[in-house]
Motif scaffolding. Structure first.
Motif, mmCIF file in Angstrom:
data_model
loop_
_atom_site.group_PDB
_atom_site.id
_atom_site.type_symbol
_atom_site.label_atom_id
_atom_site.label_comp_id
_atom_site.label_asym_id
_atom_site.label_seq_id
_atom_site.Cartn_x
_atom_site.Cartn_y
_atom_site.Cartn_z
ATOM 1 N N LEU A 118 46.967 2.275 63.690
ATOM 2 C CA LEU A 118 45.877 2.367 64.673
ATOM 3 C C LEU A 118 46.402 2.935 65.989
ATOM 4 O O LEU A 118 45.774 3.808 66.599
ATOM 5 N N ALA A 119 47.542 2.442 66.420
ATOM 6 C CA ALA A 119 48.096 2.898 67.709
ATOM 7 C C ALA A 119 48.442 4.385 67.654
ATOM 8 O O ALA A 119 48.316 5.087 68.654
ATOM 9 N N ARG A 120 48.850 4.861 66.482
ATOM 10 C CA ARG A 120 49.206 6.288 66.364
ATOM 11 C C ARG A 120 48.021 7.171 66.024
ATOM 12 O O ARG A 120 48.158 8.379 65.872
ATOM 13 N N GLY A 121 46.858 6.554 65.842
ATOM 14 C CA GLY A 121 45.665 7.355 65.543
ATOM 15 C C GLY A 121 45.613 7.825 64.102
ATOM 16 O O GLY A 121 44.834 8.715 63.754
ATOM 17 N N GLU A 122 46.420 7.201 63.238
ATOM 18 C CA GLU A 122 46.352 7.568 61.809
ATOM 19 C C GLU A 122 45.142 6.893 61.171
ATOM 20 O O GLU A 122 44.569 7.395 60.206
ATOM 21 N N LEU A 123 44.788 5.715 61.704
ATOM 22 C CA LEU A 123 43.576 5.016 61.271
ATOM 23 C C LEU A 123 42.651 4.881 62.467
ATOM 24 O O LEU A 123 43.109 4.751 63.596
ATOM 25 N N ILE A 124 41.358 4.870 62.192
ATOM 26 C CA ILE A 124 40.358 4.657 63.256
ATOM 27 C C ILE A 124 39.788 3.251 63.082
ATOM 28 O O ILE A 124 39.528 2.817 61.952
ATOM 29 N N GLY A 125 39.587 2.569 64.225
ATOM 30 C CA GLY A 125 39.080 1.191 64.169
ATOM 31 C C GLY A 125 37.847 0.991 65.026
ATOM 32 O O GLY A 125 37.671 1.657 66.045
ATOM 33 N N SER A 126 36.986 0.072 64.596
ATOM 34 C CA SER A 126 35.785 -0.286 65.365
ATOM 35 C C SER A 126 35.727 -1.784 65.593
ATOM 36 O O SER A 126 36.246 -2.569 64.787
ATOM 37 N N PHE A 127 35.029 -2.137 66.661
ATOM 38 C CA PHE A 127 34.849 -3.535 67.055
ATOM 39 C C PHE A 127 33.360 -3.829 66.895
ATOM 40 O O PHE A 127 32.537 -3.304 67.651
ATOM 41 N N TYR A 166 33.091 6.687 61.893
ATOM 42 C CA TYR A 166 34.344 7.274 61.404
ATOM 43 C C TYR A 166 35.427 6.252 61.097
ATOM 44 O O TYR A 166 36.521 6.618 60.678
ATOM 45 N N ALA A 167 35.134 4.965 61.334
ATOM 46 C CA ALA A 167 36.204 3.962 61.259
ATOM 47 C C ALA A 167 36.736 3.776 59.836
ATOM 48 O O ALA A 167 35.992 3.837 58.856
ATOM 49 N N ASP A 168 38.040 3.546 59.760
ATOM 50 C CA ASP A 168 38.679 3.164 58.500
ATOM 51 C C ASP A 168 38.699 1.647 58.373
ATOM 52 O O ASP A 168 38.683 1.109 57.281
#
Ligand code: FAD
Length: 386
Positions: A118-127, A166-168
């Protein structure tokens, strides 16, 4: 941009701001208009920021961040937002609301597997907290996680979810007890992108290109290992994440206000009316002086609130709300004045000011409306009223 030194900033902070500025010029400025105009989700920019450690700067370097404190992270969001409010919000959601929540409350697997990606932008996250039924009253959420056999089954709807399209991975807040139990029966789950999740776009007037969506969960199955924190502890996790989110949102507002001032200055220096430069008119000079005075007031409130988190000051959460309430009000006023100084140019759909104005309005709503901040501040104040 006017460069202002501030006594709370260290040399490391200043150097970091320069780095973020350089990266923002390189990666964000070229697509800032496209993000707004075409509702374009800048997936590759997120990746670039992640590779350079500024998507979640608050994370330690070994987890893909920059090892920055909260103030440093707020500065990064401020600088990014001078170029694009949307990018400021994307880094806030990805860095603070999602990555930091998994880092702070997640189990070993979430920390080791998800956080660096997540920090490297390889995965996208949502809250995913807000729902059609309720935003300000988050303790009333209706999305349920029900125990069936050894698993949990999630059903319900979420609204206004940034990056939801777009979240993974999602951090989803669910009801795990009776509705009457309110905040005492809310559990946070990690939910990976799955066919059981329908995501549909929602079009908003500002902060465009951030993948805002409505999410529907149809029998999404998760396990005990997917609980973030402990069962029924979800509300506290959400509120702690939103406290950080408030620091981020005021940093976005500060960055937008700075950009608005730069635009207004450029205009009044070059625009002539009644045979003189606008900047030679005393009324214009007084407007600019007011803007500058408000901006520096805002900067001090924002940096102070961020520093209270870093120094673990008592009641830091109340100061996050004080900063959120005052800064968005001051910021909106600065931006409104900046638009006024530029006349029709400021409301032209091709002007940057028009985008800034629309983006700033959303800061009065996200991460708790102005009224919610007043509720938090009064509740805190009432402790002292006896
Ligand atoms: C672009 C965008 C992105 C967002 N991203 C996310 C996200 O990623 N994740 C997420 O979970 N949510 C997200 N949100 C939702 C956001 O957090 C909510 O919109 C916000 O909390 C307000 O909730 P609401 O819109 O349901 O308004 P409501 O709660 O319905 O409030 C409507 C109005 O009533 C006022 N009000 C409510 N209660 C009181 C009271 N007791 N006293 C006085 N006034 C009151 C409010 O202040 C507001 O003015 C996003 C919103 C936007 C616009």
């Amino acid at each position: 941009m006017i460069s202002v030194k501030h006594p709370l900033l260290t040399k490391d902070h200043e150097r970091f701001m320069e780095l973020v500025d350089e990266l923002s010029k390189r990666f964000i400025e070229p697509v800032a208009d496209k993000i707004d105009r075409e509702n374009y989700y800048p997936r590759e920019v997120i990746r670039e920021l992640g590779e350079n450690g500024i998507l979640a700067p608050v994370m330690p370097r070994e987890y893909g961040g920059y090892g920055m404190d909260i103030l440093g992270t707020a500065l990064s969001i401020e600088v990014i937002s001078r170029y694009s409010g949307s990018m400021g919000i994307l880094t806030e959601v990805q860095g603070f609301l999602v990555t930091d929540a998994f880092y702070t409350y997640g189990n070993k697997q979430m920390r080791e597997e998800l956080v660096p990606k997540l920090a490297r932008g390889e995965l996208i996250g949502s809250f995913a907290l807000s729902e059609p039924c309720c935003g300000s009253d988050a303790a009333a959420i209706e999305t349920r996680a029900e125990r069936r056999g050894g698993e949990w089954v999630i059903n319900g709807k979420k609204m206004w979810i940034t990056q939801g399209l777009y979240a993974d991975v999602y951090i989803v807040f669910t009801r795990t007890g009776p509705k009457e139990a309110r905040h005492k029966a809310v559990t946070a789950f990690l939910l990976r992108r799955n066919k059981c999740i329908e995501a549909s776009p929602i079009y908003v007037m500002g902060i465009r290109g951030t993948g805002t969506s409505e999410l529907t969960f149809n029998d999404c199955v998760v396990g005990d290992d997917d609980i973030v924190g402990k069962p029924n502890e979800g509300f506290r996790i959400a509120m702690e994440a939103l406290n950080l989110g408030r620091i981020a949102v005021v940093s976005v507002t500060l960055g937008l206000a700075e950009a608005a001032l730069t635009e207004a200055l450029g205009w009044v220096k070059n625009r002539r009316a009644f045979n003189q430069q606008l900047s030679d008119l005393e009324w214009v000079q007084f407007q600019l002086a007011d803007i500058m005075a408000y901006m520096e007031t805002m900067r001090s409130i924002v940096y102070d609130a961020a520093s209270r988190f870093d120094r673990k000051y008592e009641d830091y959460y109340a100061f996050a709300s004080i900063a959120k309430l005052t800064s968005v009000l001051i910021g909106m006023d600065i931006i409104r004045r900046a638009v006024q100084l530029t006349g029709a140019y400021g409301v032209w759909s091709n002007s940057k000011l028009n985008r800034i104005y629309r983006d700033a309005k959303l800061m009065e709503i996200g991460e708790g409306t102005n009224e919610v901040q007043r509720m938090v501040i009064y509740k805190w104040l009432s402790k002292y009223l006896g």
